[in-house]
Design an enzyme around this catalytic site. Structure first.
Site, PDB file in Angstrom:
ATOM      1  CE1 TYR A  55      -8.566  53.526  27.605  1.00 34.52           C
ATOM      2  CE2 TYR A  55      -9.285  52.328  25.673  1.00 34.52           C
ATOM      3  CZ  TYR A  55      -9.467  52.689  26.982  1.00 34.52           C
ATOM      4  OH  TYR A  55     -10.558  52.212  27.676  1.00 34.52           O
ATOM      5  N   GLY A 201      -4.505  44.821  37.830  1.00 38.08           N
ATOM      6  CA  GLY A 201      -4.117  44.386  39.172  1.00 38.08           C
ATOM      7  C   GLY A 201      -3.715  42.923  39.226  1.00 38.08           C
ATOM      8  NE  ARG A 205      -1.239  33.332  37.966  1.00 32.67           N
ATOM      9  CZ  ARG A 205      -1.202  32.617  36.837  1.00 32.67           C
ATOM     10  NH1 ARG A 205      -1.794  31.436  36.779  1.00 32.67           N
ATOM     11  NH2 ARG A 205      -0.614  33.092  35.774  1.00 32.67           N
TER      12      ARG A 205
END
Length: 285
Positions: A55, A201, A205
């Site tokens: 990371y 991704g 939503r």
């Protein structure tokens, strides 16, 4: 086991809700805001922090190190991960010590192989056990291992000491429920769910806008994002590590454990987003 912890194969207890650090420390938000978000979680009882040498090429670990300065080490549960190409005799000890230095600690509560690479599993297991014996890590596990990988791992000398498998898991990605999750549960190996809020991704939503999620959110007094997290935590063998770069979002996550789902709410979401009825490839991001 209680709703706040899960028992690991070695008999120790691990928090069921923590904080992920993927993309933290990379300048997407002011560092002070990210540190505040993590400290808010720690102060709210979310003492598990998950990170990795990958990371930000160590920047997330450095951020965590700044975050935990001043906290009692025994009150924290720190997890980091090693690159596959560093997971052998030539580099694992060096990588681990570099992670410890960036984190400002002398041991990890758990160290994970980030994903499977070219280093033989038997060699990685031996290196992990050496790190346990040296007191540099308390226990070890893996990440992004499918069922075949886990079966091979546990067939190796020392492989049964694996304490967790960190995989992608959320309401829109339930393939592990078919075979991997029950197989691990039989062996008391928990899953660590990364992206439990479907952060990766564009699927998030569609989930939070769904009628089922919004209905459960309204009836339960949750936000749609809290519904996604509560769905994961309803699984007794699951640990969730949502990423949050804001204080407000962190407090929303922390509130979920205090107000768990009912079975009826879980079933309503399952009808809208059913698990597959056959084995599927492991999702990865």
């Amino acid at each position: 086991m209680n709703e706040f912890q899960v028992e690991l194969p070695d008999g120790s207890m691990m928090p069921r809700l923590g904080m992920g650090t993927w993309y933290l420390g990379e300048g997407r938000r002011p560092q002070t805001e990210e540190i505040e978000a993590l400290r808010t979680g720690l102060d709210a009882g979310m003492r598990l922090i998950d990170t990795a040498e990958m990371y930000g090429e160590g920047e997330a670990e450095r951020l965590v190190g700044k975050t935990i300065a001043g906290y009692r080490r025994e009150d924290l549960y720190l997890v980091s991960k090693v690159y596959p190409h560093n997971a052998g005799r030539s580099h694992l000890r060096e990588s681990l010590e570099a992670s410890l230095d960036r984190l400002g600690t002398d041991y990890l509560d758990m160290y994970l192989l980030h994903w499977r690479g070219s280093v033989p599993l038997a060699e990685t297991v031996a290196c992990m056990q050496d790190a346990v014996d040296a007191g540099l890590i308390r226990r070890w596990g893996v990440s992004n291992f499918n069922l075949a990988d886990m079966r091979e791992l546990l067939s190796l000398d020392g492989g049964a000491n694996c304490c967790a498998n960190q995989v992608l898991y959320h309401l829109g990605s339930r393939g592990i429920e078919v075979d991997l999750m029950p197989w691990l549960a039989e062996r008391h190996i928990p899953i660590m769910a990364y992206c439990p809020l479907a952060q990766a991704g564009g699927l998030q939503r569609g989930l939070i806008d769904s009628a089922a999620v919004r209905n459960v959110a309204q009836s339960h007094g949750f936000t749609p994002m809290q519904v996604l997290l509560a769905f994961v935590l309803h699984q007794p063998n699951a640990i969730a590590i949502p990423r949050s770069g804001s204080r407000e979002h962190t407090l929303e996550n922390a509130a979920v454990l205090q107000n768990p789902f009912t079975d009826e709410e879980f079933e309503e979401l399952s009808r809208a987003f059913p698990a597959p009825n056959h084995p599927v490839p492991l999702d990865m991001e």
